[in-house]
Design an enzyme around this catalytic site. Structure first.
Site, PDB file in Angstrom:
ATOM      1  N   TRP A 101      -4.735 -50.536 -17.178  1.00  0.00           N
ATOM      2  CA  TRP A 101      -3.971 -50.364 -15.934  1.00  0.00           C
ATOM      3  C   TRP A 101      -4.725 -49.478 -14.971  1.00  0.00           C
ATOM      4  O   TRP A 101      -4.742 -49.739 -13.758  1.00  0.00           O
ATOM      5  CB  TRP A 101      -2.578 -49.817 -16.223  1.00  0.00           C
TER       6      TRP A 101
ATOM      7  N   ASP B 287       0.251 -42.892 -11.880  1.00  0.00           N
ATOM      8  CA  ASP B 287       0.978 -44.063 -12.383  1.00  0.00           C
ATOM      9  C   ASP B 287       1.673 -43.623 -13.671  1.00  0.00           C
ATOM     10  O   ASP B 287       1.037 -43.392 -14.690  1.00  0.00           O
ATOM     11  CB  ASP B 287      -0.025 -45.197 -12.660  1.00  0.00           C
TER      12      ASP B 287
ATOM     13  N   LYS C  36       9.532 -50.307 -18.270  1.00  0.00           N
ATOM     14  CA  LYS C  36       9.167 -49.673 -19.536  1.00  0.00           C
ATOM     15  C   LYS C  36      10.208 -48.632 -19.952  1.00  0.00           C
ATOM     16  O   LYS C  36      10.616 -48.611 -21.097  1.00  0.00           O
ATOM     17  CB  LYS C  36       7.795 -49.004 -19.430  1.00  0.00           C
TER      18      LYS C  36
HETATM   19  C1  PLP Z   1       2.980 -52.111 -17.357  1.00  0.00           C
HETATM   20  C2  PLP Z   1       2.143 -51.200 -16.553  1.00  0.00           C
HETATM   21  C3  PLP Z   1       1.687 -51.547 -15.252  1.00  0.00           C
HETATM   22  C4  PLP Z   1       1.953 -52.900 -14.624  1.00  0.00           C
HETATM   23  O1  PLP Z   1       3.230 -52.962 -14.142  1.00  0.00           O
HETATM   24  P1  PLP Z   1       3.748 -54.253 -13.329  1.00  0.00           P
HETATM   25  O2  PLP Z   1       5.097 -53.782 -12.918  1.00  0.00           O
HETATM   26  O3  PLP Z   1       3.761 -55.400 -14.266  1.00  0.00           O
HETATM   27  O4  PLP Z   1       2.846 -54.470 -12.165  1.00  0.00           O
HETATM   28  C5  PLP Z   1       0.957 -50.616 -14.563  1.00  0.00           C
HETATM   29  N1  PLP Z   1       0.650 -49.426 -15.096  1.00  0.00           N
HETATM   30  C6  PLP Z   1       1.053 -49.068 -16.331  1.00  0.00           C
HETATM   31  C7  PLP Z   1       0.673 -47.729 -16.872  1.00  0.00           C
HETATM   32  C8  PLP Z   1       1.797 -49.954 -17.105  1.00  0.00           C
HETATM   33  O5  PLP Z   1       2.192 -49.598 -18.332  1.00  0.00           O
END
Ligand code: PLP
Length: 341
Positions: free
Chosen positions: A90, A157, A181
């Site tokens: 990511w 993030d 998540k």
């Molecule tokens: C799952 C995830 C993403 C991607 O998220 P989307 O909503 O599918 O774009 C980005 N960063 C992290 C750390 C993730 O776990």
């Protein structure tokens, strides 16, 4: 997600707030939904202990859209330059998008070591427009335990560990997280941004990609993902009622300890990453003896566990211990591991 949240959101699908309409059909401008959005924004600041210098937004496009919105809104047009920490798939995705806007310096990377640790030996000076990091690496099972002191804006993030542990949220200038998540259903992304950092790039930003447009319209610049926002609010209310982030952290630590203790004890199992960087949220591990694979797979499936296979890019196994997962579920997996001989 908590069972109570499923229950309440199911009821809201049939009749929201007793108004005789479903949450799926009400106008996002109706007073009942405006109240949901207001509270969904307010509760985040309460949980994170943030003041009025921050704004909370609920946006579409997933965390992946934030890979793009962050540089769009924060990287200067002239000699734009940002520092990124490369700790996994990511993080690498965020780096790729930022390169469309200016210079990206990767100040630390564990890519060559299969992202098995979090780089710590780096500094970030004031020549950068911002620093970007990923607090928890969902695929590799690593987590930043400490955040660096940087001489620029700090962007994080937090998609896979938001609200899972006590941290000083005010050290960040911008936080984003896909809901799916640890907060709610797929379809909405939480953004927490310090207002004073916006509007300094010299760039014309398309309205829909401009944080300021969303702030000006209190996260209703266009139709927000109504149901995911509502369900996220229910999850956060559940969290607040059950002792907030501190209590969630204690539960998460107990769950992770139970599982890591067994992995460390069991000669057939091993994590992919270095011990000090192990994640409390995603426990990625592998079998050391591949000949046991069929037996192990049959055993965890028979125990009622699902989704234990690791991410396709890494293989092995991954147990995700998000806030709502009860410790009893971890006990079931640990029993299966103990029986593997
Ligand atoms: C799952 C995830 C993403 C991607 O998220 P989307 O909503 O599918 O774009 C980005 N960063 C992290 C750390 C993730 O776990």
């Amino acid at each position: 997600m908590p069972q109570e949240v499923f229950q309440k959101s199911a009821e809201a699908i049939l009749d929201f707030n007793g108004i005789g309409l479903s949450i799926l059909e009400i106008s996002h401008r109706s007073k009942d939904f405006v109240a949901v959005m207001d509270e969904a924004r307010a509760i985040v600041k309460r949980l994170m202990n943030l003041g009025d210098d921050y704004e909370v937004l609920y946006l579409g496009g997933g965390a992946s859209l934030q890979f793009l919105m962050v540089p769009y809104n924060l990287m200067k047009v002239e000699n734009g330059k940002a520092a990124y920490l490369d700790t996994g798939t990511w993080a690498a995705g965020a780096i790729k998008e930022a390169k469309n806007f200016g210079t990206v310096d990767v100040v630390g990377s564990s890519k060559e070591q299969k992202y098995s640790f979090i780089p710590k030996d780096y500094t970030v000076g004031s020549e950068y427009d911002y620093f970007h990091c990923t607090s928890n690496n969902t695929i590799y099972g690593t987590q930043m335990k400490l955040f660096p002191k940087v001489d620029t804006l700090m962007v994080c993030d937090m998609s896979s560990d938001i609200f899972s542990r006590v941290i000083d949220y005010s050290q960040f200038d911008l936080i984003y997280a896909g809901a799916q998540k640890n907060m709610g259903p797929a379809g909405v992304t939480l953004v927490v941004v310090k207002k004073s950092i916006l509007g300094h790039t010299g760039r014309t930003i398309p309205s829909i990609l401009n944080y300021q447009s969303h702030i000006d319209k209190e996260s209703m610049y266009n139709t927000p993902p109504v149901f995911p926002v509502y369900t996220t609010l229910l999850t956060l209310q559940h969290l607040e009622k059950n002792g907030g982030i501190a209590a969630a952290e204690a539960r998460n630590e107990a769950k992770a300890k139970l599982l890591y203790d067994e992995i460390d004890r069991n000669p057939l199992l091993e994590t992919f990453c270095q011990k000090e960087d192990r994640s409390l949220m995603n426990v990625s591990f592998q079998l050391l003896d591949e000949s046991k694979k069929d037996e192990f797979d049959a055993a965890w499936k028979a125990a009622g566990i699902s989704g234990l296979n690791g991410h396709r890019s890494l293989g092995g196994y991954r147990a995700s211990l998000y806030n709502a997962l009860p410790i009893e579920s971890v006990q079931v997996l640990v029993e299966v591991m103990k029986n593997l001989k």
